[in-house]
Structures are given as structure tokens and as C-alpha cells.
Design an enzyme around this catalytic site. Structure first.
Site, PDB file in Angstrom:
ATOM      1  N   TYR A  61      15.675   0.719  18.774  1.00  0.00           N
ATOM      2  CA  TYR A  61      16.539   1.169  19.871  1.00  0.00           C
ATOM      3  C   TYR A  61      17.331   0.027  20.505  1.00  0.00           C
ATOM      4  O   TYR A  61      18.135   0.264  21.408  1.00  0.00           O
ATOM      5  CB  TYR A  61      15.698   1.838  20.970  1.00  0.00           C
ATOM      6  N   LYS A  71       2.996   2.324  13.037  1.00  0.00           N
ATOM      7  CA  LYS A  71       3.147   2.494  11.583  1.00  0.00           C
ATOM      8  C   LYS A  71       2.938   1.133  10.920  1.00  0.00           C
ATOM      9  O   LYS A  71       3.732   0.699  10.080  1.00  0.00           O
ATOM     10  CB  LYS A  71       4.539   3.033  11.258  1.00  0.00           C
ATOM     11  N   ASP A  73       1.985   9.053  11.934  1.00  0.00           N
ATOM     12  CA  ASP A  73       2.058  10.371  11.284  1.00  0.00           C
ATOM     13  C   ASP A  73       0.727  11.108  11.412  1.00  0.00           C
ATOM     14  O   ASP A  73       0.676  12.303  11.692  1.00  0.00           O
ATOM     15  CB  ASP A  73       2.521  10.276   9.832  1.00  0.00           C
ATOM     16  N   ASP A 105       9.401   8.311  21.150  1.00  0.00           N
ATOM     17  CA  ASP A 105      10.400   9.366  21.262  1.00  0.00           C
ATOM     18  C   ASP A 105       9.879  10.642  20.601  1.00  0.00           C
ATOM     19  O   ASP A 105       9.884  11.732  21.182  1.00  0.00           O
ATOM     20  CB  ASP A 105      11.683   8.872  20.568  1.00  0.00           C
TER      21      ASP A 105
END
Ligand code: NAD
Length: 422
Positions: free
Chosen positions: A148, A218, A284, A308
């Protein structure tokens, strides 16, 4: 003196406090007065005139542009700097011009590095999950770094070409599959940025007596950025909060040294002593797990992009966009802007049907932030009562078996009347 200020790392809040507010575009003009009326009433009932809020309007968005020719006047920034806290309705994103997003400009200017989104379910609100009462999470989304940061180059531009040439010639990168037609983005994730975010999440868990902090990442794929976030997060927990936490990296070390049974016994002992368990989860898997076993998670600390996705999924699990509150906070300076998380909803603006609860629950967060819990609790209790009876704006009422759709102002008046009973 009506300003909130910081003294030795603590917020000092006067009994008569001034709070700057941005009304917001579109539905902002409908939700803002309704929320202020409810908050004023709750404060009056809780403190019998001893405390009060003076709302000070500052301009941003379409209203600011109409009146001053600027989307985000300097006077508005100055008010947020000076008064430390503030609240805002949704803002139209300017098309063209220098500002990409007013929200981003506000966050960057005050270095509001935490985006805090509490997610809880209210009885009566229809949810897509089977046991929504088990959803009670507090998301700490890092607000200043990650992909971002806006460092990217479009494919086909000389900049993208130059960047690829640097990767190839200087860094020996050979893994770009289609270099001629690739756009490129950069993902900065720092030690300080990660640590201050995780530090805030652990402090929040301690203050609110919450059982765990989960680092969502992640790191299995992005080893140095997201993996770094996880490592630095565990470091903060062990080095700065060792007395109050038990981490899963400690568990892994104990397991290697003493075997699994002893490691489990140590963890059980730490939990019995009221220590916060600091664990991690790959993003995930986390999105799946929150649907299957939401009770396993309490405070969540995560990077910007994961945050987000996570915020929207969790908000959907408890009633969606009209009811999800949020705040952008810098716990070091004390600056905090509470906000409606939805947009200006131009399709329903002016129809008296918008749900004011996102901004109202953000106001509740503001009251909690300044330590006015007695007023905050009254509003939450009034909402619980209304939703339990099926009293809500149409976006929620239409799904409730006993739903009684109400207009925005009518719903606001109902909440005011329920405050007295709370
Ligand atoms: P939106 O959130 O305004 O609306 C999406 C959908 O949700 C619409 O159907 C709307 O009617 C509904 N909705 C939103 N809030 C609701 C509420 N409180 N009660 C009932 N229904 C509600 O998103 P959008 O349409 O993509 O964006 C419209 C404008 O808002 C754009 O200019 C966008 O840039 C801006 N925006 C601002 C913010 C912000 O200021 N934080 C956030 C998102 C979008």
C-alpha cells in the site's frame, strides 16, 4: 482547556472535551447528526452534566471543496493535530487532482499506523455463519507500509523498464516470467513498522484482558517481508512482554528441548496464570479458520493488505458494511481518527434509510479511547436491545425474522429512548 493531550505516554482528557468532526459526503449528512445526538445523550445520562463533548466541525471532501476550493484544507489537518482525536463520516474520493485518497492523506500526515477494527456480533443481526456469537475479534491492521506504500510502475513505461533492468543487471534477478509486459510494485515492511503495530496489539490485549494475539501473515511465501513481520512480532512479545505472554515460538523451542508433552504443560500453566498466548497463522488458513472456529481468535495483528481482506470478511460475518466501525490510531502520539468504514453510499443518500451504526460504533470506540466507558456501554446496550427486537434500518431489518425497518432518524430516536433503560 478542552483538548485531549498526551502526558508521559498517557492521554489526558478534560471533562469538557472538544472533538473535531468531518460530517462526510453523501450519507454523512444523515448519519453524523444522529450519532452526535445519541452520544450527547449517553454522556449526559452517564455523567449527569459533569462531562460533555463539544463538537467542532472541520471540512473535508465534497463539502470542503464547495466551500473552500480544497478537498482537505490545512485548517482541518491542523485541528486533528491540535485536538489529537477526531471523527469522520465517509468522503468522496476526488477524481483527478493531486490527492489520491483523502483517507490515506489523513493517515499519512498523522502517521496513524494502526487501523483498528473491532468485530463483534449483536444478537438479532442475521449472519451468514452458524454461530456468530463466537465472533469477537479486534483487528490491528498495519496502516503505513506494505504494498500500500504506492510504489509501483505501470508496464510499458520507461520507469518499469528501468526498474526491470536494475533487477536483471544489478540484482541478478532471472525470475520475471514476462519482463517486457510486467508492471512492478514494491512491498516495504520494516522492523520498526512491524514492531510498533504488534506492540500496540499486545498492549491492547493486556488492557482489555483478552486471551490471545495472532500474527497473521504469508511468511511461507514472502519470507523476508511477511516472514519478517512474524519474527519481529514474536521478538516484541518475548523481549518486551515476556512476563505477560507465552509465544508459540517459545512452545516450539520447549518442544524441541523437552518434548511435546512438557511444552503443552508449560503452555497450559501460562494460560492458567492469565498470560496472553501469542501465536501466528498463515493468512489463507486464517480466513478459513475464522469461518470454522472463530472462537480460537481474539486480537489479530497483521500487515496492510492481509488486514484489508481480513477486515471485510470478518465484518461480513457479523452483519456487514453498515455496522462495522473503525479507527486509525497512533498510540505513541495519541492521535486517533474514528471513522465510518463504508463509503458515501450515493445510491441511498437523502432517503433516510442509511444505517448509522458504523459511525455510531466508531463513536463508541472514541468514548472507550478517552476512557468514558460508562457512556460507551449505554450505547452498546441500547443497540443490543433494539436489534434483539428486530428494530433496525432496512439493510439489517430485511433479513431479521422479526424485522421492523426504520428510517435513519427514527432508529436514532429509538436508540436515544433505549439509552435511558440501559
Ligand atoms: P459504499 O460503501 O458507499 O457503498 C457500497 C454499498 O453499500 C452501496 O449499495 C451502499 O448503499 C451500501 N451501504 C454503504 N454504507 C451503508 C450504510 N451505512 N447503510 C446501508 N447501506 C450502506 O461504497 P462505493 O459505492 O464503492 O463508494 C461510494 C463513494 O464512497 C466513492 O466515492 C468512494 O471512493 C467513497 N468511499 C469512501 C470511503 C471512506 O471515506 N472511508 C470508503 C469507501 C468508499
Amino acid at each position: 482547556m478542552s483538548k485531549v493531550y498526551m502526558q508521559e505516554g498517557q492521554l489526558v482528557v478534560p471533562d469538557q472535551v472538544t472533538v473535531p468532526f468531518i460530517e462526510g459526503d453523501g450519507v454523512g449528512a444523515e448519519i453524523t447528526p444522529v450519532c452526535q445526538k445519541i452520544v450527547n445523550e449517553a454522556v449526559e445520562l452517564a455523567y449527569q452534566g459533569r462531562r460533555s463533548i463539544e463538537w467542532k466541525e472541520v471540512l473535508a471532501g465534497g463539502k470542503a471543496f464547495e466551500q473552500t476550493g480544497e478537498w482537505l484544507p490545512e485548517a482541518t489537518m491542523e485541528a486533528f493535530r491540535e485536538y489529537l482525536i477526531g471523527i469522520k463520516g465517509p468522503l468522496t474520493t476526488p477524481v483527478g487532482g493531486g490527492i489520491r485518497s483523502l483517507n490515506v492523506a489523513l493517515r499519512q500526515s498523522l502517521d496513524l499506523y494502526v487501523c483498528l477494527r473491532p468485530v463483534r456480533w449483536f444478537k438479532g443481526v442475521v449472519s451468514p455463519v452458524k454461530e456468530p456469537q463466537k465472533v469477537n475479534m479486534h483487528i490491528f491492521r498495519e496502516n503505513t507500509e506494505d504494498i500500500y506504500a504506492g510504489i509501483e510502475w505501470e508496464q510499458g513505461t520507461p520507469e518499469a523498464e528501468k526498474f526491470f533492468a536494475f533487477l536483471r543487471d544489478e540484482m541478478g534477478v532471472t525470475k520475471v516470467r514476462f519482463p517486457e509486459t510486467s508492471s512492478f510494485g514494491v512491498k516495504p515492511v520494516s522492523v520498526e513498522g512491524s514492531k510498533r503495530l504488534v506492540r500496540s496489539a499486545i498492549q491492547y490485549a493486556l488492557q482489555h484482558h483478552l486471551p490471545s494475539v495472532t500474527l497473521v501473515h504469508k511468511g511461507n511465501i514472502m519470507k523476508f517481508t511477511e516472514g519478517g513481520f512474524k519474527r519481529w512480532g514474536y521478538e516484541v512479545a518475548e523481549q518486551e512482554f515476556g512476563e505477560y505472554t507465552f509465544t508459540m515460538s517459545q512452545f516450539d523451542r520447549l518442544k524441541k528441548e523437552l518434548g511435546e508433552e512438557s511444552a503443552r504443560a508449560c503452555m497450559a500453566d501460562a494460560v492458567n496464570k492469565g498470560k496472553i498466548v501469542v501465536k501466528d497463522c498463515i493468512c489463507d488458513a486464517f480466513l478459513q479458520n475464522t469461518l470454522l472456529t472463530p472462537e480460537d481468535y481474539s486480537v489479530i495483528a497483521t500487515l496492510n493488505l492481509n488486514g484489508d481482506y481480513v477486515s471485510d470478511q470478518l465484518a461480513a460475518m457479523v452483519g456487514g458494511i453498515g455496522i462495522a466501525p473503525g479507527a486509525n490510531i497512533n498510540y505513541q502520539t495519541g492521535h486517533a481518527i474514528f471513522e465510518a468504514t463504508h463509503g458515501t453510499a450515493p445510491n441511498i443518500a437523502g432517503k433516510n434509510v442509511v444505517n448509522p451504526c458504523s459511525l455510531l460504533l466508531s463513536s463508541v470506540m472514541l468514548l472507550e479511547y478517552i476512557g468514558w466507558q460508562e457512556a460507551a456501554v449505554r450505547i452498546t446496550a441500547a443497540l443490543e436491545k433494539a436489534f434483539g427486537r428486530g428494530e433496525a434500518t432496512p439493510d439489517l431489518a430485511r433479513f431479521m425474522p422479526n424485522g421492523q425497518p426504520m428510517g435513519t432518524t427514527e432508529f436514532g430516536e429509538k436508540i436515544v429512548s433505549l439509552l435511558v433503560e440501559a
